[in-house]
Design an enzyme around this catalytic site. Structure first.
Site: not given
Ligand code: PLP
Length: 387
Positions: A107, A201, A229
């Site tokens: 994702y 990522d 994050k």
């Protein structure tokens, strides 16, 4: 939910839960950490943003460059989605190619060209290929299975030529799926040979598995890295960074446009910086030990109860998969017993443990999880598996 502190959440009825979601990863120091709240308050007292760079933004950027091996220059954005979107735009501009290769179950946020066989919520809700993404766009994205190096080699050898390969170097959005030994190094070689850029990522793995993320842990350097994050400490921040010659393609130095009204805003950056300051070598040891103790307890509970399940862990990220003994790709993960997971999830929340409500997510361990919380989690897992 109504409020949170340390390892705990309280819902609107006053029930308390040990939290293993931790805002989906950013809260590596736990909820409402004093240092983070103080940094946010100090920043707010000076104003909420100036439409111009601030010292705190530069401090955060310098810390990222000093920590992440492959990042020479970095651009702060407001989310992980923007980071991956910008990384792909840079890669297409740098190579003059359009095709992107991603991996099933990874994702990368919710931009059009990456919502193709996506993990996380897209997988949970059965819409890995989102409606509203034009075929003309999704055709530019090729998808291969994670950990299958031959499939990647075949795809890179086929036409059209590939601008970039993007992956989570530790897959954590189909549940935790570690890379095979030597896999990332082979992906690096194959992309270099194909003239394609490699994008890691590290929105989850960045600053979680090491200050330099998965690229430090596995010793493999991508061309471009995406962060998010943890670097926002619970507030909205993302970052895209890489070699200077690639980053210099971004406007205003170069022709690749990127902007963001609130990018690098001082409140979010101060929360991120305060969080990164807590991540000492001792903190990483503690995170790893805490997660290892939980893993050991859960593995013992699986053996005691005879449930078919397995635990996969990298550092302070772990997933308990039902109905499987090993998961190496999304093809494996999609055979998990999600009905058993759903019953397990309910049994856990009834015992006061808040898990990510999906088989395809990681449990996030924080510095606020101590011996008492470890014991509570393991005891609840044993009871839930038994029932
Ligand atoms: C969460 C996540 C994103 C998206 O970040 P947002 O801040 O939610 O846009 C991208 N990549 C990975 C690996 C993520 O886990």
């Amino acid at each position: 939910m109504n409020r949170a502190r340390g390892a705990y959440l309280w819902d609107v009825e006053g029930n308390r839960y040990v939290d293993l979601v931790c805002a989906w990863g950013p809260l590596v120091a736990g909820h409402a950490h004093d240092d983070v709240l103080r940094a946010i308050r100090d920043a707010i007292d000076r104003g909420t943003g100036f439409g111009a760079p601030t010292e705190i933004e530069v401090d955060l950027a310098e810390r990222i460059v000093a920590s992440v091996p492959s990042i020479e220059k970095v651009r702060l954005v407001t989310s992980g989605t923007e980071a991956t979107m910008t990384a792909i735009r840079i890669a297409r501009a740098a190579t003059g190619r359009s095709r992107i290769v991603k991996f099933a179950g990874c994702y990368h946020g919710h931009s059009d060209h990456l919502l193709v066989r996506a993990g996380s919520g897209a997988a949970t809700f059965g819409i890995p290929d989102s409606a509203g993404v034009p075929d003309e766009v999704s055709r530019l994205t090729s998808v291969v299975e994670y950990n299958d190096i031959d499939a990647l080699a075949r795809t890179l050898a086929s036409s059209p030529p590939t601008a970039a390969v993007i992956l989570e170097p530790i897959a954590a959005n189909m549940g935790v799926v570690p890379p095979h030994d030597g896999y990332l190094a082979r992906v690096r070689e194959l992309t270099r040979d194909a003239g394609a850029l490699l994008i890691f990522d590290e929105v989850i793995s960045g600053f979680r598995v090491a200050p330099g993320g998965a690229q430090e842990r596995y010793g493999v350097q991508p061309d471009i890295t995406c962060l998010g994050k943890i670097i926002g400490g619970g507030l909205p921040v993302g970052a895209v960074g890489g070699r200077a010659e690639l980053m210099d393609l971004l406007a205003p130095l170069g022709p690749v446009y990127q902007a963001g009204t609130l990018s690098g805003n001082p409140i979010a950056c101060s929360a991120g910086l305060a969080t990164l300051r807590l991540l000492t070598p001792d903190a990483y040891r503690q995170l790893d030990e805490t997660a290892a103790e939980i893993e050991t307890g859960v593995v013992a509970a699986i053996a005691e109860t005879g449930v078919t399940a397995c635990v996969q862990r990298v550092g302070s990220l772990l997933t308990l998969f039902f109905g499987l003994t090993r998961v190496e790709s999304f093809a494996d993960a999609s055979r998990a017993d999600t009905g058993a997971f759903a019953r397990f999830f309910r049994a856990m929340i009834e015992q006061g443990v808040n898990l990510p409500p999906s088989q395809y997510e990681a449990w996030f361990i924080s510095l606020a999880h101590g011996p008492e919380e470890i014991a509570k989690i393991v005891e609840a897992v044993r009871a839930a598996l038994r029932s």
